[in-house]
Every structure is written in structure tokens, then in C-alpha cells.
Design a protein around this motif. Sequence first.
Motif, PDB file in Angstrom:
ATOM      1  N   GLU A   1       0.858  -1.187   0.000  1.00  0.00           N
ATOM      2  CA  GLU A   1       0.000   0.000   0.000  1.00  0.00           C
ATOM      3  C   GLU A   1       0.891   1.233   0.000  1.00  0.00           C
ATOM      4  OE1 GLU A   1      -3.974  -0.064   2.499  1.00  0.00           O
ATOM      5  OE2 GLU A   1      -2.410  -1.058   3.630  1.00  0.00           O
TER       6      GLU A   1
ATOM      7  N   PRO B   1      -3.435  -0.377  -3.216  1.00  0.00           N
ATOM      8  CA  PRO B   1      -4.287   0.634  -2.586  1.00  0.00           C
ATOM      9  C   PRO B   1      -3.515   1.891  -2.163  1.00  0.00           C
ATOM     10  CG  PRO B   1      -4.664  -1.536  -1.621  1.00  0.00           C
ATOM     11  CD  PRO B   1      -3.463  -1.661  -2.498  1.00  0.00           C
ATOM     12  N   VAL B   2      -4.205   3.017  -2.219  1.00  0.00           N
ATOM     13  CA  VAL B   2      -3.613   4.288  -1.805  1.00  0.00           C
ATOM     14  C   VAL B   2      -4.407   4.852  -0.626  1.00  0.00           C
ATOM     15  CG1 VAL B   2      -3.098   6.661  -2.501  1.00  0.00           C
ATOM     16  CG2 VAL B   2      -2.758   4.777  -4.121  1.00  0.00           C
TER      17      VAL B   2
ATOM     18  N   ASN C   1      -8.363   4.712  -1.741  1.00  0.00           N
ATOM     19  CA  ASN C   1      -8.981   3.498  -1.214  1.00  0.00           C
ATOM     20  C   ASN C   1      -9.213   3.591   0.286  1.00  0.00           C
ATOM     21  OD1 ASN C   1      -6.790   2.560  -3.467  1.00  0.00           O
ATOM     22  ND2 ASN C   1      -8.762   1.529  -3.687  1.00  0.00           N
TER      23      ASN C   1
ATOM     24  N   SER D   1      -3.282   7.460  -7.475  1.00  0.00           N
ATOM     25  CA  SER D   1      -4.265   6.365  -7.411  1.00  0.00           C
ATOM     26  C   SER D   1      -4.462   5.708  -8.770  1.00  0.00           C
ATOM     27  CB  SER D   1      -5.613   6.881  -6.918  1.00  0.00           C
ATOM     28  OG  SER D   1      -5.487   7.396  -5.627  1.00  0.00           O
TER      29      SER D   1
END
Lengths: 206, 251
Positions: free
Chosen positions: B167, B197-198, B220, B191
Motif C-alpha cells: 500500500e 491501494p492508496v 482506497n 491512485s
Amino acid sequence: MKQITIVDYGSGNVLSAQKSFVKVTKENNTEARVIISKKLIDIKNSTHIVLPGQGAFSTCMSGLKKTPGLIDELQEFALVKKKPFLGICVGMQMLANDSEENGFHKGLGWIDGHIKALPAKNLKLPHMGWNLVNPKNKNKLINSSENYYFVHSYYFACKNKENILAESQYGINFTSIVVKENIYGVQFHPEKSSSSGLSLIKNFVS
Amino acid sequence: MLNIRIIPCLDVKNGRVVKGINFIDLVDAGDPVEQAKHYSENGADEICFLDISASLEERNTMINVVEKTANEVFIPLTVGGGISSINNIQSLLKAGADKVSINSAALHDPNIIKKSSEYFGNQCIVVAVDAKKNLNDWYVYSHGGTKNTGLYALDWIEKVEKLGAGEILLTSMDRDGTKSGFDIELLKKVSEFVQIPVIASGGVGKLEHFYEGVKDGKANALLAASVFHFNEISIKEVKDYLLSKKIKIRK
């Protein structure tokens, strides 16, 4: 007095699993000892067994095989004596016949099915975060659709419909809880799923 | 589509919360365990501890804090701040943390990302990136946003994703502490650029900002500190608001 054993074979966060079971049994005034162990005698004396699992499938399987007699003892517990058994994440996946994660690896084969990669499509992997778990029918573990915390890139493709206790959706519909008599497996982490997770654990222990 | 995660972040120094909830009658407001428990009970999807201890001895108290937290809090816990080695990561995970967030150590030796994600799994490894706009581009800053590393943010993020980061915790140093909203332009760029995921961080001041972060910034997860600690906004309010805007969240 119950004895809940978290199987310790060198994988992942066993401490969190233990703590969640301690919390649940304390809150419900259930007399229980929650231990982390791989000793055969402890497995034999357990009333409930929890098989956690984090990381790669093959690493987890080799971890189990490292302790001589451990798999046989677990089989005796779950398949012969048919006592309550719960696999979590890769601990659930190991119940399958085999996995395609990094090659081809044999599992315990207690519940027919294969571990396959989640199709990536336009979705981020691993499937990490809170997602709905939808029970297929009435069962001991969960009553209604609720959110649980997931971290995985592979899923349990069940061969037989009757082993699918609940499903979730991430790109595809996949099995998030498997069942076969006394044996349960959850793809998500009940020990990280707040009150929903603790109530699942309570239902498993009761 | 997964539920958007709301993550309160607590600054911990020498085992004590220095920036945390200061509005309710906690028995001990400086106790990270109590604060984490409060947030967990009020709907936080994850908790983040940021260790801002100055010395190594002080930092070692974090292990103890994590262990105690894991006794009481049953949602994912991320620990960041001063993480410098694989051993460090291992002891935090063993104590009950689910993820660690690495910043300076990764800038110093990017290989720690590869080694740690191979060893512990990439879901455990969050790479924190502090970005700041300079002329027309974003650069990675180190030392709490004071030093420009000269790395373009997107170049660095591409690299850490390749090395195995699970992440990205993306903080806009321009917006951090301003309450003027996330840097949407930066957030959207990152993103849409990465597969992982960010987590958006820095600048949240009102409910609309959370929505913008998801809708326009495509984040996210959303991380915030002071708006929660000072009770300006509660996690429940954020969730109700996002839900009214048809954003998927966990109720």
C-alpha cells in the motif's frame, strides 16, 4: 474446561488469534484455556482447534509438515473424533486438495476444492479490506450478511456446493466460509473484524 | 468495489499519545490502548500509530504498546515511524501489528521493501510517501517534509510498487495541517498510476474533503488525525456522510 489450541507452526500473527479467543471466552465467562502450541499432546487434549495461516500456501504446508506427526494428530482430531476445527485465511485454504499459488502444491484435502488466484481484472490485489460475507443458509457461525476483514489474493474454489457456507464478492463470487460437518474455514480474519469477528469466534466456541 | 476505509492516526511518543483525543473523559488520555479502543468501538476500520519518539530507547516502548493494544483492539493496526530494519518489522508484527509503514528507511535503502515484502508478505508493508509540489511537479520529501530528496513522487512510487509495497500512504506536505482538503490532483495521479491501494493523508478539515478524496482523488482509504482527535468530526459522521453520497463503507 475447554482447551482451545491455536496451532503454532511458524506462521503469521498467532498472538492476535489467541488474544481474540481469550477476549471472547473471558467476556462470556467460558472456562477456557487458550494456548499456542504444536505439541501433539496439546492437540490431543483440545476441545477446539484453530489453524491460522499467513503468507504463501507452500510455506504454510511445509511449516505444518515440519513437526513430525502434527498433521496426523490434526486429522485424528478433525476427521476421526470430529471435534470443532477452524481454519483462518491460509489455514482455511490448506483444507483444500491443492493450490496453484507459486506452482502446484498439495493441501490437506479435507474439503474438496482447489485454491485459485483471484482474477485481477481492474481490481487491486491483494483483496485487502472490509467486505460483506453472505451466508447461504442457516448455520452456527454467522446469522446475517456482515463485513469482515480480508487479506488474500487466492480463493477456495469448492467442488461441492454443500461445503459453501458463505460467499463474498470481489470481481467474482467466491467462497468466504467453507464447512464440512465439524470443520470450518474462513477466508477473512475474524480476529481483526471487530465485533462481527468476535461474535463469529463466540459462536464457534459455544 | 471494496469498502472505503477510515483510519484515525495517533502520534505516539515514548509510549504515550501526544496528539490524540482530548475531548472525552478517558481515564488516561495519554494511553494509546484506550484511544485505539475508543476509535475501534466508534467505527474505525483500522488504527495507525505513528511513533515520533526521538531516541531508540523511547522507540522500543512501542513493542509494548502494540502488545497491549492487541489485547483490546480487534481491527487491523499499522505502526509507522522510525522503522529501520527487518528485525524491527518482525518484532512489531510479532507483537501484534498487522502492517508496518516504512518511510526514511526505504529512501535510505529501497531494498528493505523487497526483503520485507518477500519475507512477511506485501500486505504487511505500507510505504509512506511525503510529497510536496515544487514548480510543476511533486517531489518526495524526507525528514518530516523538510528535505527534498530530488526524487519525483511518481518515479519513487512506481519503484516502491515494483519492489513489493502493499500500500502507499500518501501525505501531501503542502496540505498537511492546513485543513484545506486533500491534494486531489496528486492523489488522483497516484491512485490511477498504481495497482496497489492508496491511503490519502494530509489536509482533511471537513466532511466534504473525505468525499472528494474518494470521488475525485480515487483513494482506497482515508487517514486523518486532528479532525478526529479534537472531535471536530466523528468517524460516524464521516461514514454517514459518505453513505449518503453512495460511497461504500462498513457500517
